[in-house]
Design a protein around this motif. Structure first.
Motif: not given
Length: 564
Positions: A74-86
């Motif tokens: 799980x990956x996210x941008x610093x402000x939490x707007x962008x989220x990636x789940x593989x």
């Protein structure tokens, strides 16, 4: 919305003295492929309830994609707007190893998905790497060859590349330049490999990959944790020749510190065992480590010895350590011991054990340790205390500090599940750093729940060597660093009152707007059904809303707001 829920008395145990060294449990190897106790000055926490809102749901053919700590799903941008789940996603083509991707650019309000990007059923343990300059998600994973550990793969929904057969069982990646990503692979023969991926041309730039640690050439290291820091990564490993746990750095150019021709580790970690009320806790079951500037935060769990209730899969206490790398080796400056506590017996509650793989999130002085814990003393774990005829309930619990450990809050995560079977929790990795809170003090987490609403995911994987289909949930909420009990009643504010002084903050209600003044921490806005709308930080905060009923949470208090 928020109520005090006593799930256990969680004790922060202080005043301990070093008297021994903890040992790596053989079960920790399988999952990867003494301090004398003083009861005085102990501090007790009663975890408070906070509602985490599920923002994405998908499913996997089994639970193993989230097992262990050497990948970052799980990956996210610093402000939490962008989220990636593989993740390993259920696919019409069948099999358990088809790699799926889900990503959001609006904090989880809407999602894009792609399935079977590897085109086969052989993918394992996917990691969320990041995004290309064009916004394409990048994942990495190891892939089986002929039923055995094999190649290291990386790519986007538009194209995937794999190395030759290295015997890779874990593969993680991180961005080192626009559209360029470094990859680190661990193999079944304990060779550590490095290569680089060009996402624009869908090409592996270093092929074959570089062996940065190789038992046939220099060091025989078994990796246990990895921690990103900028464009480098720290590898925490066990030196099988000396038995010491230490760390080295892999830089973006493929070089390491120290050079393996001169030394193996920069330094070692001091992993101690504990004795509490005459009971030994000496077997290390899990470990997770974060590097933050000159500091190292290290979390590990210990199992009681001998293992109670014939259950060798669980832990009973958690140890959190703080190291200062500028101090003489090993630089251990503080440590905390957390344990589920039986207040009447004044001892560790062995019937409320800790499930596999607690996670550690760090951002500056903000630290969060999160884990899954059984909640029924008569039905817990995988041994003789487990009731075979019914599910064993669990909760996700975390402790958090905003000031480097000077103060702590303990909280239970409510994920709106009735049978409480959550497992294998993760915290999102934040951009070019590692797992931790976002810039607005939110936590984005990932957890599993069995599809049949009865199977214990932990026991099925680690005790029974079984398979159960799972739902994959991503959820988020603001971090709570406090341990105060919330109010029993709500302060109700509506547009007819215009404003109300609510403790230290001023709440004003206008048409289509809620204004908060004098705030000194995170303020969360919820819909009436408990779903999170927004978290904001700042002294003066404005929420633009429609007509309706809303819930404001500030620190440990809640307020009902009616907008007409």
């Amino acid at each position: 919305m928020m109520e005090l829920v006593i799930i256990s008395h969680l004790a922060l145990i202080k005043g301990a003295q070093i008297s021994g060294k903890a040992k790596i449990s053989p079960y920790l190897f399988q999952r990867m492929g003494k301090i004398d106790y003083s009861l005085s000055t102990s501090k007790y926490y009663t975890p408070s309830l906070f509602v985490f809102t599920d923002i994405y749901t998908d499913s996997s053919a089994n639970q193993y994609g989230l097992l262990s700590t050497l990948h970052k799903p799980l990956y996210a941008s610093a402000n939490g707007d962008t989220i990636l789940y593989c993740f390993r996603r259920v696919d019409p083509a069948g099999g358990s190893g088809r790699i799926g991707v889900a990503w959001s650019f609006d904090g989880g309000a809407t999602w894009q998905t792609a399935g079977n990007i590897n085109g086969n059923a052989n993918g394992r343990y996917p990691s969320a790497v990041g995004f290309t300059s064009g916004g394409a998600p990048v994942c990495s994973w190891p892939e089986l060859v002929g039923g055995n550990w094999g190649v290291m793969c990386v790519g986007t929904p538009s194209g995937v590349k794999c190395t030759g057969n290295l015997g890779t069982y874990r593969s993680i990646g991180w961005q080192i330049a626009p559209d360029t990503f470094a990859l680190l692979g661990f193999t079944s023969t304990n060779v550590h490999y490095y290569t680089v991926y060009d996402a624009i041309n869908n090409a592996i730039l270093i092929d074959p990959p570089i062996a940065i640690r190789d038992p046939s050439l220099n060091y025989y290291d078994s990796p246990f944790a990895v921690s990103f820091s900028g464009d480098s990564v720290f590898i925490v490993a066990l030196d099988n020749a000396t038995g010491s746990m230490g760390y080295y750095i892999l830089r973006k150019d493929g070089t390491t510190e120290p050079d393996p021709d001169t030394a193996n580790f920069i330094d070692t970690l001091a992993l101690y065992a504990f004795t509490i009320n005459g009971k030994q806790y000496s077997s290390i079951m899990d470990i997770d480590t974060r590097f933050e500037g000159n500091y190292i935060w290290n979390l590990y769990t210990l199992q009681a010895n001998p293992a109670p209730y014939s259950d060798t899969t669980v832990s009973h206490i958690l140890v959190l350590q703080l190291y200062d790398r500028t101090q003489p080796s090993p630089g251990l400056v503080k440590q905390w011991v957390f344990a589920p506590w039986n207040s009447s017996a004044n001892d560790v509650e062995l019937r409320l054990p800790i499930a596999h793989q607690p996670k550690l999130g760090v951002s500056g002085s903000r630290v969060v340790a999160m884990w899954v814990e059984w909640t029924d003393t008569l039905d817990s774990g995988c041994g003789t205390n487990k009731n075979p005829n019914q599910p064993s309930p669990k909760d996700i619990v975390y402790v958090a500090t905003p000031d480097g450990g000077n103060s702590w809050g303990a909280n239970k995560v409510n994920v709106n599940s009735t049978n409480k079977l959550e497992d294998f929790v993760w915290i999102a990795r934040i951009e070019n750093m590692d797992m931790g809170p976002t810039s607005d003090d939110s936590l984005i987490i990932l957890y599993l729940h069995p599809k049949d609403n009865s199977t214990d995911v932990h026991c099925n994987a680690l005790n029974d060597d079984g398979i159960t289909q799972t739902y994959n949930y991503i959820a988020k909420d603001a971090v709570s660093y406090l341990n105060d009990n919330p109010k029993d009643s709500l302060i109700i504010v509506d547009v007819s009152e215009r404003y109300v002084k609510a403790d230290d903050i001023l709440i004003k209600v206008l048409r289509n707007q809620i204004r908060i003044s004098n705030a000194k921490g995170s303020v969360s806005l919820y819909r009436a059904d408990g779903s999170l709308i927004s978290n904001k930080m700042g002294q003066n905060i404005v929420f633009n809303v429609k007509e309706g009923i809303y819930i404001i949470r500030y620190n440990s208090k809640i307020y009902k707001v009616v907008v007409k």
